[in-house]
Enzyme design. Structure first.
Site, short mmCIF file in Angstrom:
data_model
loop_
_atom_site.label_atom_id
_atom_site.label_comp_id
_atom_site.label_asym_id
_atom_site.label_seq_id
_atom_site.Cartn_x
_atom_site.Cartn_y
_atom_site.Cartn_z
N ASN A 41 -9.21 -5.75 -7.41
CA ASN A 41 -8.00 -5.74 -6.59
C ASN A 41 -7.86 -4.34 -5.99
OD1 ASN A 41 -5.49 -5.90 -5.47
ND2 ASN A 41 -4.37 -6.16 -7.39
N LYS A 95 -5.88 -3.34 -3.76
CA LYS A 95 -4.49 -3.02 -3.36
C LYS A 95 -4.49 -2.36 -1.97
CE LYS A 95 -3.31 -2.86 -8.20
NZ LYS A 95 -2.41 -2.42 -9.23
N HIS A 127 1.25 -11.37 -8.11
CA HIS A 127 1.01 -10.05 -8.72
C HIS A 127 2.36 -9.39 -9.00
CE1 HIS A 127 -0.24 -5.93 -9.29
NE2 HIS A 127 -1.45 -6.40 -9.54
N GLU A 154 3.39 -6.51 -8.64
CA GLU A 154 3.88 -5.63 -7.58
C GLU A 154 4.61 -6.43 -6.49
OE1 GLU A 154 0.16 -3.62 -6.89
OE2 GLU A 154 0.35 -2.66 -8.86
N GLU A 167 -1.49 -10.11 -16.86
CA GLU A 167 -1.38 -8.69 -16.57
C GLU A 167 -0.05 -8.16 -17.07
OE1 GLU A 167 -4.11 -7.44 -13.09
OE2 GLU A 167 -2.20 -8.05 -12.25
N GLY A 184 -1.84 0.10 -13.96
CA GLY A 184 -1.87 1.43 -13.35
C GLY A 184 -1.33 2.53 -14.24
N SER A 212 -5.04 -1.68 -16.50
CA SER A 212 -5.82 -0.53 -16.99
C SER A 212 -7.11 -0.94 -17.69
CB SER A 212 -4.95 0.36 -17.89
OG SER A 212 -3.86 0.87 -17.15
P1 PGA Z 1 -5.00 -1.49 -12.79
O1 PGA Z 1 -4.42 -2.68 -11.90
O2 PGA Z 1 -6.40 -1.92 -13.22
O3 PGA Z 1 -5.04 -0.29 -11.87
O4 PGA Z 1 -4.10 -1.31 -13.95
C1 PGA Z 1 -4.67 -4.02 -12.21
C2 PGA Z 1 -3.94 -4.91 -11.25
O5 PGA Z 1 -2.83 -4.55 -10.81
O6 PGA Z 1 -4.44 -5.98 -10.89
#
Ligand code: PGA
Length: 249
Positions: free
Chosen positions: A9, A11, A94, A96, A166, A172, A212
């Site tokens: 991903n 982003k 997601h 976000e 997640e 993140g 992460s």
């Molecule tokens: P991250 O993000 O690996 O940077 O924690 C995962 C995601 O948001 O899909």
């Protein structure tokens, strides 16, 4: 046996030249026949991604999709446009998008249905916030996120869904769920699929972990019985790390 799915991903990251370079590198990652690599770039890089990866086994996903079919929705991109381009998956739900764009279950289900109407597989994200885990409501939260969305689908429709667990507190932040925490939730989700559909459906459903996940912890996470791969954010932008993750299955 279920394949392992490793999805990148990206982003809202990378310049056009950087995306081109990363795609060229992705095209050369050696993968097992039992591993499916997926990359989800920003909309503007989708055509380029499909082009550059056309002779590889890597599939391309969008990071989102419109809940509408077509019409006066400035800024939106429809499932039919994505399908015509050759996009095979879409990330939906997601955290976000849930958090910053207030996407609720009703909207998410509409997005899921638009994808299914155009033969786009859905990478559906679920996850609890830290306060919810700390107050021991995380199982109920995940259940509700599924019940009000993908569990409304028929068994046939549900076959096109990949679940990504997640935990929001792990995205993140550099804090990964422990293998125990992740496996426990994945097994719980698989149990819910047994209850809602049946054991055969549950055994066929891919449940991947995100938050992460990196070159160091990936192999331990992917070794868990109910973890069928990962949704990788930050670490998917560095080819060395992502290659190590793909090789960790
Ligand atoms: P991250 O993000 O690996 O940077 O924690 C995962 C995601 O948001 O899909």
């Amino acid at each position: 046996m279920r394949k392992k799915i490793i999805a990148a991903n990206w982003k809202m990251n990378l310049h056009v030249a950087q995306a081109g370079e990363l795609l060229a590198q992705l095209a050369t990652i050696p993968t097992h026949a039992t591993t499916q690599v997926i990359v989800a770039p920003a909309y503007v890089y989708l055509a380029q991604s499909i082009n550059q990866l056309s002779h590889t086994t890597v599939h391309v996903a969008s990071q989102d999709v419109s809940a509408h079919n077509n019409g006066a929705y400035t800024g939106e991109v429809s499932a039919s446009m994505l399908a015509q381009l050759g996009v095979q998956y879409s990330i939906i739900g997601h955290s976000e998008r849930r958090q910053y764009y207030h996407e609720d279950n009703e909207l998410l289900l509409n997005k899921i249905n638009r994808c299914l109407e155009h033969n786009i597989n859905v990478l559906f994200c679920v996850g609890e916030h830290l306060v919810q885990r700390n107050s021991n409501t995380h199982f109920a939260i995940i259940k509700a996120q599924l019940v009000h969305t993908v569990f409304k689908l028929s068994e046939e429709e549900f076959a096109n869904i990949i679940i990504a667990y997640e935990p929001v507190w792990a995205i993140g932040t550099g804090i990964t769920a422990t293998t125990l925490q992740a496996q426990e939730m994945h097994a719980y989700i698989r149990g819910l699929i047994v209850e809602r559909y049946n054991n055969i459906v549950a055994q066929h459903t891919h449940i991947i972990y995100g938050g992460s996940c990196n070159a160091i912890n990936a192999s331990e996470l992917f070794a868990c019985a109910d973890i069928d791969g990962g949704l990788i954010g930050g670490a998917s932008l560095k080819i060395e790390d992502f290659t190590t993750i793909v090789k960790s299955v």
